[in-house]
Design a protein around this motif. Structure first.
Motif, mmCIF file in Angstrom:
data_model
loop_
_atom_site.group_PDB
_atom_site.id
_atom_site.type_symbol
_atom_site.label_atom_id
_atom_site.label_comp_id
_atom_site.label_asym_id
_atom_site.label_seq_id
_atom_site.Cartn_x
_atom_site.Cartn_y
_atom_site.Cartn_z
ATOM 1 N N UNK A 361 45.764 56.534 41.503
ATOM 2 C CA UNK A 361 45.611 55.556 40.429
ATOM 3 C C UNK A 361 45.832 54.137 40.910
ATOM 4 N N UNK A 362 46.801 53.954 41.800
ATOM 5 C CA UNK A 362 47.086 52.624 42.353
ATOM 6 C C UNK A 362 45.939 52.162 43.251
ATOM 7 N N UNK A 363 45.465 53.043 44.124
ATOM 8 C CA UNK A 363 44.366 52.675 45.021
ATOM 9 C C UNK A 363 43.083 52.387 44.246
ATOM 10 N N UNK A 364 42.869 53.091 43.128
ATOM 11 C CA UNK A 364 41.700 52.800 42.285
ATOM 12 C C UNK A 364 41.810 51.392 41.698
ATOM 13 N N UNK A 365 43.023 51.014 41.283
ATOM 14 C CA UNK A 365 43.276 49.656 40.789
ATOM 15 C C UNK A 365 43.011 48.622 41.885
ATOM 16 N N UNK A 366 43.455 48.900 43.121
ATOM 17 C CA UNK A 366 43.219 47.977 44.235
ATOM 18 C C UNK A 366 41.727 47.828 44.513
ATOM 19 N N UNK A 367 40.979 48.923 44.451
ATOM 20 C CA UNK A 367 39.525 48.869 44.703
ATOM 21 C C UNK A 367 38.841 47.878 43.765
ATOM 22 N N UNK A 368 39.117 48.019 42.474
ATOM 23 C CA UNK A 368 38.495 47.123 41.499
ATOM 24 C C UNK A 368 38.946 45.682 41.658
ATOM 25 N N UNK A 369 40.223 45.485 41.985
ATOM 26 C CA UNK A 369 40.751 44.129 42.156
ATOM 27 C C UNK A 369 40.137 43.455 43.380
ATOM 28 N N UNK A 370 40.015 44.200 44.486
ATOM 29 C CA UNK A 370 39.382 43.668 45.696
ATOM 30 C C UNK A 370 37.935 43.283 45.401
ATOM 31 N N UNK A 371 37.243 44.107 44.640
ATOM 32 C CA UNK A 371 35.849 43.802 44.300
ATOM 33 C C UNK A 371 35.743 42.451 43.579
ATOM 34 N N UNK A 372 36.577 42.247 42.557
ATOM 35 C CA UNK A 372 36.514 40.998 41.793
ATOM 36 C C UNK A 372 36.832 39.786 42.669
ATOM 37 N N UNK A 373 37.837 39.911 43.508
ATOM 38 C CA UNK A 373 38.237 38.781 44.346
ATOM 39 C C UNK A 373 37.174 38.460 45.398
ATOM 40 N N UNK A 374 36.587 39.482 45.998
ATOM 41 C CA UNK A 374 35.532 39.261 46.990
ATOM 42 C C UNK A 374 34.292 38.665 46.330
ATOM 43 N N UNK A 375 33.923 39.204 45.163
ATOM 44 C CA UNK A 375 32.744 38.696 44.458
ATOM 45 C C UNK A 375 32.926 37.232 44.068
ATOM 46 N N UNK A 376 34.135 36.877 43.634
ATOM 47 C CA UNK A 376 34.414 35.480 43.279
ATOM 48 C C UNK A 376 34.315 34.576 44.509
ATOM 49 N N UNK A 377 34.857 35.058 45.619
ATOM 50 C CA UNK A 377 34.790 34.305 46.871
ATOM 51 C C UNK A 377 33.342 34.070 47.289
ATOM 52 N N UNK A 378 32.521 35.111 47.230
ATOM 53 C CA UNK A 378 31.112 34.986 47.610
ATOM 54 C C UNK A 378 30.359 34.049 46.665
ATOM 55 N N UNK A 379 30.669 34.144 45.373
ATOM 56 C CA UNK A 379 29.966 33.323 44.392
ATOM 57 C C UNK A 379 30.232 31.829 44.613
ATOM 58 N N UNK A 380 31.468 31.501 44.943
ATOM 59 C CA UNK A 380 31.846 30.092 45.049
ATOM 60 C C UNK A 380 31.659 29.501 46.452
ATOM 61 N N UNK A 381 31.344 30.332 47.424
ATOM 62 C CA UNK A 381 31.096 29.805 48.772
ATOM 63 C C UNK A 381 29.631 29.941 49.167
ATOM 64 N N UNK A 382 28.813 30.488 48.253
ATOM 65 C CA UNK A 382 27.387 30.632 48.541
ATOM 66 C C UNK A 382 26.718 29.254 48.485
ATOM 67 N N UNK A 383 25.828 29.009 49.417
ATOM 68 C CA UNK A 383 25.156 27.698 49.474
ATOM 69 C C UNK A 383 24.026 27.576 48.475
ATOM 70 N N UNK A 384 23.516 28.723 48.003
ATOM 71 C CA UNK A 384 22.356 28.658 47.118
ATOM 72 C C UNK A 384 22.668 29.101 45.698
ATOM 73 N N UNK A 385 23.954 29.219 45.369
ATOM 74 C CA UNK A 385 24.352 29.621 44.021
ATOM 75 C C UNK A 385 25.325 28.593 43.466
ATOM 76 N N UNK A 386 25.036 28.087 42.303
ATOM 77 C CA UNK A 386 25.949 27.175 41.613
ATOM 78 C C UNK A 386 26.638 27.942 40.497
ATOM 79 N N UNK A 387 27.895 28.252 40.712
ATOM 80 C CA UNK A 387 28.623 29.083 39.742
ATOM 81 C C UNK A 387 29.148 28.235 38.601
ATOM 82 N N UNK A 388 29.057 28.798 37.427
ATOM 83 C CA UNK A 388 29.590 28.126 36.255
ATOM 84 C C UNK A 388 31.036 28.554 36.030
ATOM 85 N N UNK A 389 31.711 27.833 35.145
ATOM 86 C CA UNK A 389 33.078 28.209 34.808
ATOM 87 C C UNK A 389 33.068 29.586 34.152
ATOM 88 N N UNK A 390 34.115 30.364 34.423
ATOM 89 C CA UNK A 390 34.274 31.699 33.856
ATOM 90 C C UNK A 390 33.012 32.552 34.059
#
Length: 532
Positions: A361-390
């Protein structure tokens, strides 16, 4: 939140509702073993193609079982806030009726999980039953045929005790009198009723609630009326639902069609198919098609993080908890207001207070949390994507398109298994060949032991004194070539197919013999003949 057999059916309706409302799901599983050593040479090798690896892994999956299933349900409640309900399900194969599974325990796996606090009493005593479609089909056939028997010795003893109690009571009982059987657990509630109804034609049974069954003495006419009632607690559908156990939740997972997130999740998918859907097919491609049909969107955080680790100056870490901690660290984590906020629900708050690595159960929680954090990192460091708030979860998902359905392949000729297309080969270190001189009786194990202090290779014999080496790391190949350059007994060089392959050598030898005989035949057959 821990869930066992005692409370599973009560929680199932709420779980189904949360699955329907979820944005995505985190998944992790613990097993009684990973790779079986039987038959010999069954362990996966770097020399294996994905199809060859699958056939080996299939045999292991058939021997081991799932001991714990972790499910983290991520709900996007408002803006960038994600509320997580994380569940830890203890599972145990169904022993209902004719179903009696056999499984193996790996000593190293048991030791590993015990070190991290796994409670084997809960696994054995309160594990939720489950079955796949083939086992359910067999159960239905026996239900329809009335050929009912209890396979479990514990259940047989409980059946005998119940029949003895009712037989002694019914001899002196009047019609409509009742008695109560107590201390029945889980599936025994159905087994006791089915056995009593078949053995005694003048009784009727009904669950009383909790772990009790009420037994009533009835007339034959009253019995026939009750058998045709729509309120019979032993209707086939109710029995099957109870016998399916955790498979009911698996079917809800399939129906929800939510993105499924894991970390190094290939073995999880193999067990999902085998234990809750159908026995694993012999065909690797059929397995891929089946999984894609069940779960159209898979995201393996191992595949994602392994790729982005090459682009960002992160510390090199390997396990899931370390990856999570790196992404959460203050010097790397984006602290802007649009960063996703991950909150554990009040009934799952234990994971916010205490690390519990290798608890599903804990590792499943970590999987989803890592996904959100990585996706946010990619969204805001991408050169061709302008991310909006929230940003919404669909925006996060759009940054991960090239990783969707590509599950990390642990050892083999591809870096990931593509469940929605063709597996792409990966760049690997070159093959090396070892020529042994002066050391007799050398085998693959000896070569491995000789080299392991310096570097790790998989080893395969190609002739009496030659072995092929393959590593997953280029630096290991370079080290072996350098350090064994002048070794008196082991000569290591680059493998050349035309030079070292036994098949090519055999073909060259046969060709040489054929050519020699052809030349000899030509010389002898073509010499001039003189008559005297």
């Amino acid at each position: 939140m821990e869930v066992g057999a005692a409370g599973f059916e009560r929680r199932l309706p709420r779980l189904r509702g949360r699955l329907r409302r979820a944005a995505f799901l985190g998944l992790d599983m613990e097993f009684t073993g990973l790779h079986s050593a039987f038959p010999q040479n069954n362990r996966p090798s770097l020399f294996d193609s994905p199809a060859e690896w699958y056939l080996k892994a299939r045999q292991s999956v058939q021997r081991f079982t799932v001991s714990q299933f972790g499910l983290a349900i991520f709900s996007n409640e408002n803006s960038n806030k994600y509320v997580v309900h994380s569940y830890n399900f203890f599972l145990f194969p169904s022993t209902f009726g004719v179903t009696d599974a056999e499984f193996t325990l790996s000593a190293s796996s048991i030791q590993f999980l015990s070190h991290y606090g796994f409670d084997y009493n809960k696994f054995l005593k309160d594990g939720i039953p489950y079955m796949n479609e083939l086992q359910e089909k067999n159960l239905i056939q026996h239900l329809l045929a009335g050929s009912w028997k209890a396979c479990s010795a514990l259940d047989r003893d409980r059946m005998k005790k119940a029949i003895d109690e009712v037989t002694r009571w019914i001899a002196a009982a009047e019609e409509e009198e009742t008695m109560i059987l107590q201390d029945l657990s889980g599936i025994q509630m159905f087994e006791v009723q089915l056995v009593l109804r078949r053995a005694l034609q003048n009784v009727w049974t009904q669950p009383l609630g909790g772990n009790e069954v009420i037994v009533k003495k009835v007339s034959p006419h009253h019995r026939r009326l009750l058998e045709n009632s729509s309120h019979d607690s032993c209707q086939k559908e109710l029995i099957l639902m109870s016998a399916r156990g955790f498979t009911n939740l698996f079917q809800a997972l399939v129906k929800a069609k939510k993105p499924l997130v894991g970390h190094n999740m290939l073995m999880d998918l193999l067990h999902l198919h085998d234990k809750f859907y159908k026995p694993l097919p012999e065909s690797y491609e059929e397995f891929k098609r089946n999984i894609h049909s069940l779960f159209p969107v898979l995201i393996d955080t191992k595949t994602v993080t392994k790729s982005i680790w090459k682009k960002y100056p992160f510390p090199r870490v390997s396990n899931l908890l370390e990856v999570y901690e790196v992404l959460c660290s203050s010097d790397l984590n984006h602290t802007d207001s649009s960063c996703p906020v991950i909150v554990l629900a009040s009934d799952c708050s234990r994971y916010a207070e205490k690390k519990s690595p290798h608890e599903a159960g804990y590792d499943a929680f970590l999987c989803g949390s890592v996904l959100l954090k990585v996706a946010h990192l990619l969204l805001y460091t991408s050169t061709d994507v302008t991310a909006e708030a929230d940003p919404s979860f669909s925006e996060y998902l759009s940054t991960l398109v090239k990783y969707l359905n590509k599950v990390h392949f642990i050892r083999g000729g591809v870096s990931s298994i593509n469940f929605s297309g063709v597996d792409a080969p990966c760049r690997r270190p070159p093959l090396l060949v070892v020529h042994v001189q002066g050391w007799r009786g050398m085998n693959e194990r000896h070569i491995y032991q000789e080299l392991k202090a310096l570097c790790r290779f998989d080893v395969k014999r190609i002739s009496e004194n030659q072995f092929i080496l393959l590593s997953s790391k280029f630096k290991h190949a370079r080290l072996a070539l350098q350090d064994y350059k002048d070794h008196p007994n082991l000569q290591i060089s680059l493998y050349r197919h035309w030079r070292h392959s036994p098949h090519v050598n055999c073909l060259l030898q046969v060709s040489s013999i054929v050519a020699l005989w052809s030349l000899l035949a030509f010389v002898l057959g073509g010499a001039p003949c003189y008559s005297v």
